[in-house]
Design a protein around this motif. Structure first.
Motif, short mmCIF file in Angstrom:
data_model
loop_
_atom_site.label_atom_id
_atom_site.label_comp_id
_atom_site.label_asym_id
_atom_site.label_seq_id
_atom_site.Cartn_x
_atom_site.Cartn_y
_atom_site.Cartn_z
N ASP A 125 55.82 48.87 37.85
CA ASP A 125 56.53 47.88 37.04
C ASP A 125 56.17 46.45 37.42
O ASP A 125 56.47 45.52 36.68
CB ASP A 125 58.04 48.05 37.22
CG ASP A 125 58.54 49.25 36.44
OD1 ASP A 125 57.75 49.77 35.63
OD2 ASP A 125 59.68 49.67 36.67
N ARG A 126 55.59 46.25 38.59
CA ARG A 126 55.35 44.89 39.07
C ARG A 126 54.20 44.19 38.35
O ARG A 126 54.09 42.97 38.38
CB ARG A 126 55.08 44.89 40.57
CG ARG A 126 56.34 45.06 41.39
CD ARG A 126 56.02 45.08 42.86
NE ARG A 126 55.39 43.85 43.33
CZ ARG A 126 56.06 42.78 43.73
NH1 ARG A 126 57.36 42.79 43.74
NH2 ARG A 126 55.42 41.71 44.16
N ALA A 127 53.33 44.99 37.73
CA ALA A 127 52.16 44.38 37.08
C ALA A 127 52.56 43.65 35.80
O ALA A 127 53.47 44.06 35.09
CB ALA A 127 51.15 45.48 36.75
N LEU A 128 51.89 42.52 35.55
CA LEU A 128 52.02 41.83 34.25
C LEU A 128 50.68 41.98 33.57
O LEU A 128 49.65 41.66 34.17
CB LEU A 128 52.29 40.34 34.44
CG LEU A 128 53.66 39.87 34.86
CD1 LEU A 128 53.71 38.34 34.79
CD2 LEU A 128 54.74 40.43 33.95
N ALA A 129 50.69 42.44 32.33
CA ALA A 129 49.42 42.64 31.62
C ALA A 129 49.45 41.88 30.30
O ALA A 129 50.40 42.01 29.53
CB ALA A 129 49.20 44.13 31.37
#
Ligand SMILES: NC(=O)c1ccc[n+]([C@@H]2O[C@H](COP(=O)([O-])OP(=O)(O)OC[C@H]3O[C@@H](n4cnc5c(N)ncnc54)[C@H](OP(=O)(O)O)[C@@H]3O)[C@@H](O)[C@H]2O)c1
Length: 291
Positions: free
Chosen positions: A129-133
């Motif tokens: 969940d930590r990734a921003l895409a």
């Protein structure tokens, strides 16, 4: 049309990021083919290592490229010679907005579908969940492959048809992060010069960021959007920033950061923004001519 979530995907580039992306696709159940210019260790069970680039690109309609830079990416795809028809390249190689736009034009010349993306994450955060895409490019292409790209994790946003926007958002957000972090490090340098342990400062810095600095973001942004800057005036800020410069010098700490801020505040005041609040600094950041 939306592709089957278990549709095959090919990943080109097995650096730390490409390997993490590959593992995320495998974990989500996508038949995954990889190509890497040098044979290496397998990155995950169940991955098919293609013998040639043509084999790799032939294995999946969706080809995710994550290599060093745009130049390497074009070298790889140029070396394909004849690409199988109907391929869609999602380029997760970091670069500038203009590089992304140039690569998209280059892909269009070759009849290759193209989305550009930026993943704001470290390899160990990929698939979480930590990734921003961020993605940019034709909406229909994005929609078609969104469920496959979901394996990369995090919050996904399609920013629109402009393929340059993901790179722009990435660098702007990294700038926000670095400016905040360097401000924290400056504060730590200042207090530690007076023998305050970093751990003693930590709870106060955390509360300050959570209760004051973070919550101010929507208000500052709204003022920039409206072009009106109410709030504690820049004249008042100047007095306090001068104090920070003086405290830094007295402590023998680098004063370049507060001195930069003071210079911009004074410049804004000279340009007639004395009565504006902090958001008024946007006026000098947008037009940085010397005065
Ligand atoms: N690592 C991170 O934390 C992170 C986070 C966000 C974004 N990114 C971005 O993700 C991209 C990939 O980063 P990375 O960390 O995986 O490692 P990297 O060292 O930037 O990428 C290396 C990959 O590119 C390949 N490569 C380089 N030049 C090539 C060429 N001319 N032809 C073919 N392949 C070539 C390398 O192959 P060889 O092994 O054979 O050299 C390797 O597979 C970069 O654009 C990076 O900025 C990385």
């Amino acid at each position: 049309m939306t592709a089957d979530p278990r549709s095959p995907v090919t990943v080109i580039g097995l650096g730390p990021m490409g390997a993490a992306i590959t593992r995320a696709f495998v974990a989500a159940g996508h038949p995954t083919t990889v190509w890497h210019r040098l044979p290496g260790e397998p990155v995950a069970g169940g991955v098919v290592g293609a013998a040639t680039l043509v084999d790799a690109v032939s294995a999946s309609r969706l080809v995710v490229v994550c290599v060093l830079d745009h130049r390497a990416m074009r070298e790889i795809v140029n070396s394909l010679g004849e690409a199988p028809a109907d391929r869609v390249v999602v380029n997760l190689t970091a670069g500038t907005a203009s590089e992304a736009r140039a690569t998209a034009a280059w892909a269009a010349d070759r009849g290759v579908g193209y989305l550009d993306g930026s993943i704001l994450a470290t390899p160990d955060e990929v698939g979480t969940d930590r990734a921003l895409a961020f993605y940019g490019g034709p909406k229909a292409l994005y929609r078609e492959h969104e469920s496959t790209l979901a394996a990369i994790g995090g919050t996904r946003t399609h920013l629109g048809a402009d393929v340059g926007l993901p790179a722009l958002y990435e660098v702007a957000l990294l700038g926000v992060m670095w400016s905040t972090w360097i401000g924290l490090l400056h504060g730590l340098a200042l207090v530690s010069a007076e023998n305050v342990a970093a751990g003693d400062f930590l709870p106060h810095a955390t509360r300050w960021l959570e209760r004051v600095v973070g919550p101010a973001v929507p208000g500052l942004t709204a003022r920039v959007e409206q072009g009106e800057y109410p709030g504690t005036t820049l004249v008042h800020h100047a007095v306090v920033v001068e104090r920070l410069v003086a405290a830094s010098r007295a402590a023998g700490v680098d004063d370049a950061l507060p001195a930069f801020l003071l210079a911009r505040v004074e410049q804004a005041i000279r340009r007639g923004h004395a009565g504006d609040g902090f958001a008024g600094l946007i006026e000098v950041l947008r037009k940085p001519s010397a005065d």
